[in-house]
Design an enzyme around this catalytic site. Structure first.
Site, short mmCIF file in Angstrom:
data_model
loop_
_atom_site.label_atom_id
_atom_site.label_comp_id
_atom_site.label_asym_id
_atom_site.label_seq_id
_atom_site.Cartn_x
_atom_site.Cartn_y
_atom_site.Cartn_z
N CYS A 1 43.37 37.34 30.16
CA CYS A 1 42.87 36.76 28.91
C CYS A 1 41.81 37.64 28.24
O CYS A 1 41.62 37.57 27.02
CB CYS A 1 42.32 35.36 29.15
SG CYS A 1 41.09 35.23 30.46
N HIS B 1 36.10 34.07 24.96
CA HIS B 1 35.60 35.36 25.45
C HIS B 1 35.12 36.21 24.26
O HIS B 1 35.89 36.47 23.32
CB HIS B 1 36.70 36.11 26.19
CG HIS B 1 37.06 35.53 27.52
ND1 HIS B 1 36.34 34.53 28.12
CD2 HIS B 1 38.08 35.84 28.37
CE1 HIS B 1 36.90 34.24 29.29
NE2 HIS B 1 37.95 35.01 29.46
#
Length: 358
Positions: free
Chosen positions: A155, A249
């Site tokens: 990810c 993120h």
């Protein structure tokens, strides 16, 4: 409608699959599977803490009605030939054993790292390296499978590769330096991150994360040959950290380009790429594939992670870099549980159906 199953359906990523497949136009979730301790229970009961009875539901949405009373199967009881596609949300060690058994008869889209680095396995991001889907046919031929294994990237790699693609295409890339500030949800529930370790703290090391990003970014942005991928010819160095953020993120990126690149021109290239991205007509594709902020205080996880239901990569602080002769730097935000995980996997399934691979 294609019949699909989700393996690992009770975990954080599995729950995102359940939400992403709710009322989907192309895919019908007909079976869910998880560990022995969940098997035989109704889904809504399987996601309760056994000691407290508290619902361990990660998503902000309610548990979808269609799956609440679905009985959770054991993984061993899944008959892959009964499905058109299987989504897996497994730990890598389990994926190494389970996914090839399914792929003998049925396509598998995986969130695990187990097969990402094998020569006949592409790491696909819809809209970025669509041409590499041809490698799935090579994989089927090599392994004698009717199905295949198509893993998502880590990810942390997803947002980086998406933002590098328009830069690579227009200016070429020599080097990439990246520092990530990764959300807690990226660690999963088991083993996860202990609250007392992360409160008032930044953890400057995530095992194996940096190596994954450095290899995956070059493979994703590489060129497709007849039966293999030649990795992109640039260097990647990164530092991956864990921060006390729930989802999303954030990454600080420095790019040395082969040709001179001005920040405003790079912004235009990113937005042009976003407008013309190949997968814009697919059901799960976001309205904006890449969004670029002029506000120097953006992107921020709390404000920007849910844009287009977490499927947009958000860029900000795009500016000239002074350490390189040719270079730019920026900050990006990518939703690790949506575009970087289950919902990105559903988008990949849509791409494969559109290309008649499914």
């Amino acid at each position: 409608m294609l019949k699909v199953a989700v393996i690992g359906a009770t975990g954080a990523v599995g729950q995102e699959f359940v939400v992403a497949l709710n009322k989907h136009r192309w895919f019908q979730l007909t079976q869910v599977a998880a560990s022995e301790r969940s098997a035989g229970k109704k889904y809504v009961d399987a996601i309760r803490d056994p000691s407290s009875g508290i619902l361990r539901w990660h998503n902000r949405e309610e548990v979808p009605e269609y799956v609440r009373n679905m009985v959770v199967s054991r993984v061993e009881d899944i008959k892959p030939e009964n499905f058109d596609l299987i989504f897996t949300a497994l730990e890598s060690d389990d994926a190494k054993v389970i996914e090839p058994k399914f792929a003998r008869t049925t396509p598998v889209i995986s969130t695990a790292a187990a097969f990402r680095y094998e020569a006949d396995v592409p790491i696909l991001i819809p809209g970025i390296n669509d041409e590499q889907v041809d490698l799935l046919n090579v994989q089927k031929k090599n392994r004698g499978w009717k199905g295949f294994i198509a893993p998502l990237p880590n990810c942390t790699t997803t947002g980086l590769a998406i933002t590098l693609k328009p830069i690579l295409d227009k200016y070429g890339i020599e080097k990439v330096f990246m520092t990530s500030m990764q959300a807690l949800s990226g660690a999963g529930r088991s083993p996860g991150v202990i609250a007392l370790d992360i409160m008032d703290n930044v953890i400057p090391y995530i095992p194996k994360e940096e190596e994954k990003v450095q290899v995956e970014a070059k493979k994703i942005l590489g060129s497709m040959g007849k039966e293999s991928i030649t990795p992109a010819d640039f260097r990647v160095s990164c530092t991956c950290t864990r921060v006390p953020v729930l989802d999303g993120h954030t990454e600080s990126v420095f790019v040395e380009t082969e040709k001179p690149a001005e920040a405003e021109d790079v912004k235009k290239e990113m937005l042009k790429f976003s407008r013309n991205v190949s997968i814009k007509a697919l059901p799960t594709a976001p309205k904006e594939y890449i969004m670029v902020h002029d506000d120097p205080t953006r992107p921020q996880p709390r404000i920007d992670r849910e844009i287009n239901d977490g499927m947009t990569t958000v860029v900000g602080r795009l500016r000239k870099d002074t350490a390189f002769d040719n270079g730019i730097k920026y900050v990006l935000l990518s939703h690790n549980e949506k575009m970087g995980s289950a919902k990105g996997a559903v988008l990949l399934a849509e791409l494969l159906k559109d290309k008649k691979i499914l």
